[in-house]
Write a protein that holds these residues in place. Structure first.
Motif, mmCIF file in Angstrom:
data_model
loop_
_atom_site.group_PDB
_atom_site.id
_atom_site.type_symbol
_atom_site.label_atom_id
_atom_site.label_comp_id
_atom_site.label_asym_id
_atom_site.label_seq_id
_atom_site.Cartn_x
_atom_site.Cartn_y
_atom_site.Cartn_z
ATOM 1 N N GLN A 1 0.822 -1.212 0.000
ATOM 2 C CA GLN A 1 0.000 0.000 0.000
ATOM 3 C C GLN A 1 0.857 1.263 0.000
ATOM 4 N N ALA A 2 1.994 1.209 0.688
ATOM 5 C CA ALA A 2 2.887 2.374 0.719
ATOM 6 C C ALA A 2 3.545 2.622 -0.631
ATOM 7 N N ASN A 3 3.639 1.578 -1.447
ATOM 8 C CA ASN A 3 4.354 1.696 -2.724
ATOM 9 C C ASN A 3 3.469 1.506 -3.948
ATOM 10 N N THR A 4 2.173 1.397 -3.735
ATOM 11 C CA THR A 4 1.301 1.067 -4.857
ATOM 12 C C THR A 4 1.316 2.114 -5.967
ATOM 13 N N ASN A 5 1.638 3.366 -5.647
ATOM 14 C CA ASN A 5 1.711 4.417 -6.660
ATOM 15 C C ASN A 5 3.143 4.795 -7.013
ATOM 16 N N ASN A 6 4.089 3.954 -6.608
ATOM 17 C CA ASN A 6 5.511 4.192 -6.856
ATOM 18 C C ASN A 6 5.929 3.464 -8.134
ATOM 19 N N SER A 7 6.237 4.205 -9.176
ATOM 20 C CA SER A 7 6.541 3.579 -10.473
ATOM 21 C C SER A 7 7.817 2.755 -10.428
ATOM 22 N N THR A 8 8.795 3.168 -9.619
ATOM 23 C CA THR A 8 10.035 2.391 -9.498
ATOM 24 C C THR A 8 9.739 1.026 -8.894
ATOM 25 N N TYR A 9 8.944 1.013 -7.843
ATOM 26 C CA TYR A 9 8.567 -0.248 -7.194
ATOM 27 C C TYR A 9 7.770 -1.136 -8.146
ATOM 28 N N ARG A 10 6.781 -0.566 -8.814
ATOM 29 C CA ARG A 10 5.930 -1.359 -9.688
ATOM 30 C C ARG A 10 6.724 -1.944 -10.854
ATOM 31 N N SER A 11 7.723 -1.209 -11.343
ATOM 32 C CA SER A 11 8.496 -1.710 -12.481
ATOM 33 C C SER A 11 9.268 -2.975 -12.137
ATOM 34 N N SER A 12 9.589 -3.170 -10.862
ATOM 35 C CA SER A 12 10.405 -4.317 -10.453
ATOM 36 C C SER A 12 9.578 -5.536 -10.065
ATOM 37 N N GLN A 13 8.270 -5.395 -9.978
ATOM 38 C CA GLN A 13 7.409 -6.471 -9.477
ATOM 39 C C GLN A 13 6.793 -7.276 -10.628
ATOM 40 N N ILE B 1 8.516 -12.942 -19.427
ATOM 41 C CA ILE B 1 9.937 -12.661 -19.378
ATOM 42 C C ILE B 1 10.084 -11.256 -18.804
ATOM 43 N N LEU B 2 10.700 -11.145 -17.629
ATOM 44 C CA LEU B 2 10.921 -9.866 -16.969
ATOM 45 C C LEU B 2 12.383 -9.473 -17.161
ATOM 46 N N THR B 3 12.612 -8.374 -17.882
ATOM 47 C CA THR B 3 13.985 -7.975 -18.220
ATOM 48 C C THR B 3 14.567 -6.973 -17.225
ATOM 49 N N HIS B 4 13.885 -6.756 -16.106
ATOM 50 C CA HIS B 4 14.242 -5.687 -15.165
ATOM 51 C C HIS B 4 15.699 -5.747 -14.706
ATOM 52 N N MET B 5 16.250 -6.945 -14.552
ATOM 53 C CA MET B 5 17.584 -7.084 -13.977
ATOM 54 C C MET B 5 18.711 -6.929 -14.998
ATOM 55 N N MET B 6 18.401 -6.703 -16.253
ATOM 56 C CA MET B 6 19.440 -6.594 -17.293
ATOM 57 C C MET B 6 19.889 -5.136 -17.382
ATOM 58 N N LYS B 7 20.785 -4.748 -16.479
ATOM 59 C CA LYS B 7 21.132 -3.345 -16.270
ATOM 60 C C LYS B 7 22.490 -2.945 -16.854
ATOM 61 N N GLN C 1 16.577 1.698 -17.274
ATOM 62 C CA GLN C 1 15.534 2.709 -17.315
ATOM 63 C C GLN C 1 16.141 4.082 -17.601
ATOM 64 N N LEU C 2 15.310 4.978 -18.089
ATOM 65 C CA LEU C 2 15.817 6.272 -18.554
ATOM 66 C C LEU C 2 16.582 7.027 -17.477
ATOM 67 N N GLY C 3 16.049 7.056 -16.259
ATOM 68 C CA GLY C 3 16.746 7.758 -15.194
ATOM 69 C C GLY C 3 18.129 7.199 -14.948
ATOM 70 N N GLU C 4 18.250 5.880 -15.039
ATOM 71 C CA GLU C 4 19.548 5.224 -14.859
ATOM 72 C C GLU C 4 20.502 5.583 -15.994
ATOM 73 N N GLY D 1 11.692 2.004 -19.720
ATOM 74 C CA GLY D 1 12.842 1.253 -20.209
ATOM 75 C C GLY D 1 13.223 1.724 -21.603
ATOM 76 N N ILE D 2 14.448 2.167 -21.774
ATOM 77 C CA ILE D 2 14.878 2.746 -23.044
ATOM 78 C C ILE D 2 14.841 1.730 -24.181
ATOM 79 N N ALA D 3 15.235 0.472 -23.939
ATOM 80 C CA ALA D 3 15.352 -0.507 -25.034
ATOM 81 C C ALA D 3 14.049 -1.231 -25.335
ATOM 82 N N GLY D 4 13.013 -0.973 -24.554
ATOM 83 C CA GLY D 4 11.759 -1.694 -24.723
ATOM 84 C C GLY D 4 10.817 -1.034 -25.699
ATOM 85 N N GLY D 5 9.533 -0.997 -25.313
ATOM 86 C CA GLY D 5 8.528 -0.444 -26.212
ATOM 87 C C GLY D 5 8.733 1.017 -26.536
#
Length: 587
Positions: A73-85, A167-173, A205-208, A229-233
């Motif tokens: 609930q504390a992170n439900t509107n946090n885009s960084t958190y949601r991107s990793s789940q 396929i979750l590509t989140h960890m390919m940094k 991600q763009l910020g990174e 994510g820069i390389a994605g959609g």
């Protein structure tokens, strides 16, 4: 066996085979992998296969956990958190499955059932290209629906599908700079000239990327949401940017992709090999041609810039839209002088339980410009017209940033708020239309929409300049982008307290009534931006890709003949149902 029983058995087997060929395998069918096969897949990708549950499942019985729910609930509107789940997307309406009446919201009572919705059943949290190859081969062998999630920033439902494997590509940094990058070429060809470039993994991600490049005095063409994510959609759909006026669309600036294809092969796609894929991946849409492992982009200096903001707030009414009209009369002129940015209107913005106001907000960047006097003079006629239209002085301010990275670190600080239900409508509006002093017609179209509190209509001014000049680049990008002045978007909120029927009524109104208002401005000739469009766009093939669609369809048939990579409103999706689970025809 009697002849009649033999025939019955034969026809039953044929029917089963036809069903498996036309639909993806489902968990209640014999074709579904056994627990041992799922375990073997997990071992083959180094223990990175997880069972997916909706993000909000810990907030509902029988899985309720007070401690876990409080974190969600504390992170439900946090885009960084949601991107990793694995069990979350940026817009929660795409986590639901209205056709099966399945949903799971953080906002609803603990006693309400939590169902899987359109979320996948399993997620492969891949770290390497080999992991991706293994998963692609697995879903091909078992005929399972595959979805790709980069960050879940998607308004068309392309990052989720029911009864699927993700396929979750989140960890390919991984990120690296090359001062003399040369695309991979076949042995018989002479290598092209080198270029300074950055190679980014699929999960960057763009910020990174901006922080990494800024530390080296460099910048690349990218968007303005830090968790995209820069390389994605984003880049596979075209990608507009503050840097567009100087260097074109993001897709114009790709030098090479590394991608896993439907047959499990890992290839490089550039102008010298797999050039058909290179064409398709630069604007053909994310998730339709393979799983991108990395993308290599041109880099530029980390330019200084002037960032100008303008806004006004007033009581709702005609005068508010008069101000919008006055503003829109000047955007072509500002863009011709290098201005790029956004403006948005919230006609009903609640400031208390009894009072609403109307708000216009604008931000424009003048990249590689440092003379604030010149920029202020550019805005002077606009400010005078606005004051006359609304009856008071609008707020205006300018900040000179020493670099784009310092601007991004400021305006993208914190986490972008997502986690709500959202649907869009959009349309590209041409420079010729705006040159003909049609801004009044555009304002009239915007003001004719009905808005609920908090809903907005916006204009994206990230074209002109090099975007227009790059019209001879051979890519899948909709050619309409080269003629675009404004990308118009309007939002529609889909709250958890709405029934699916109410949400569908609202979505249908976007498609049947509201988008046609903007299409009629130029008789539908311009199209829409696939990454920020109506999720039920009529004639999406022409609207998203214009004259490029037949070529994209041919590349799709050649590279993915069995339609492993099908996403909503993507290339070839017209042959499948809305969830990509069953084929509609054989063409």
């Amino acid at each position: 066996m009697k002849p009649s029983l033999l025939c019955i058995g034969l026809f039953a087997a044929i029917g089963l085979a036809a069903n498996l060929g036309s639909c993806r395998c489902q968990p209640d069918q014999p074709c579904w992998p056994t627990e041992a096969q799922w375990a073997a897949l997990n071992n083959s990708i180094e223990g990175n296969l997880v069972t997916v549950r909706p993000l909000a499942s810990s907030c509902h019985d029988p899985d309720f956990s007070a401690s876990e729910c409080s974190v969600v609930q504390a992170n439900t509107n946090n885009s960084t958190y949601r991107s990793s789940q694995p069990g979350a997307l940026q817009w929660e309406n795409w986590e639901t499955w209205p056709a099966a009446d399945e949903k799971c919201y953080t906002e609803t009572p603990r006693s309400e059932p939590c169902e899987q919705g359109r979320l996948p059943l399993y997620s492969a949290e891949v770290r390497t290209a080999q992991h991706i190859q293994t998963v692609v081969n697995f879903v091909t062998r078992h005929n399972i629906k595959l979805v790709i999630k980069n960050t879940g920033h998607d308004f068309l439902g392309r990052s989720s599908a029911p009864k699927s494997l993700q396929i979750l590509t989140h960890m390919m940094k991984n990120m690296s700079i090359s001062n003399e990058f040369i695309p991979t070429v076949p042995p018989m060809l002479n290598p092209p000239d080198s270029a300074k470039a950055v190679t980014v993994g699929a999960g960057v991600q763009l910020g990174e990327m901006y922080a990494f490049l800024g530390s080296k005095g460099l910048m690349a063409v990218g968007g303005t949401f830090s968790t995209v994510g820069i390389a994605g959609g984003y880049i596979q759909g075209g990608g507009h940017s503050f840097l567009g006026w100087l260097h074109g669309m993001a897709s114009d600036n790709v030098l090479e992709f590394e991608i896993v294809l439907a047959d499990g092969s890992l290839v490089f796609a550039n102008a010298y090999q797999n050039s058909d894929l290179f064409f398709a991946l630069r604007g053909g849409g994310g998730g339709s041609f393979g799983v991108v492992v990395s993308a290599t982009l041109k880099v530029y200096p980390d330019y200084p810039l002037i960032y100008a903001t303008l806004n006004y707030t007033m009581d709702p009414g005609v005068a508010f839209w008069d101000g919008v009209g006055a503003f829109q009369k000047h955007i072509l002129r500002l863009n011709d002088q290098g201005g790029s940015g956004y403006y948005g209107m919230v006609p009903i913005y609640p400031v208390s339980s009894t009072q609403n106001v109307s708000v216009l907000l604008s931000s424009m960047a003048f990249v590689n410009q440092t003379n604030s006097t010149t920029v202020k003079e550019l805005f002077s006629p606009l400010l005078l017209d606005l004051k006359q239209a609304i009856g008071f002085e609008p707020f205006f301010d300018m900040v000179t940033y020493p670099s784009m990275s310092s601007m991004y670190s400021t305006i993208l600080a914190g986490s972008y708020a997502t986690g709500t239900g959202m649907r869009l409508g959009s349309q590209l509006v041409s420079r010729d239309f705006m040159k003909s002093d049609n801004s009044t017609r555009l304002t009239r179209a915007m003001s004719s929409l009905n808005f609920d509190p908090g809903e907005a209509v916006a204009g994206v001014i990230l074209t002109g300049g090099q975007v227009s000049k790059n019209r001879n680049i051979a890519s899948a990008l909709n050619p309409a982008w080269r003629d675009t002045m404004v990308h118009v978007i309007f939002t529609r909120l889909m709250s958890p307290d709405m029934t699916f029927e109410e949400q569908e009524t609202k979505a249908a109104n976007i498609t049947r009534h509201e988008v046609p208002i903007f299409k009629s401005l130029e008789h539908g000739k311009m199209g829409a931006y696939m990454n920020e469009a109506d999720a039920d766009e009529v004639g999406f093939q022409k609207s998203f890709w214009g004259e490029n669609y037949p070529r994209l369809r041919s590349i799709k048939a050649s590279r993915d003949p069995n339609d492993l990579f099908i996403v909503r409103k993507g290339v070839g999706s017209e042959n499948w149902d809305d969830d990509g689970l069953c084929r509609l025809n054989r063409t």
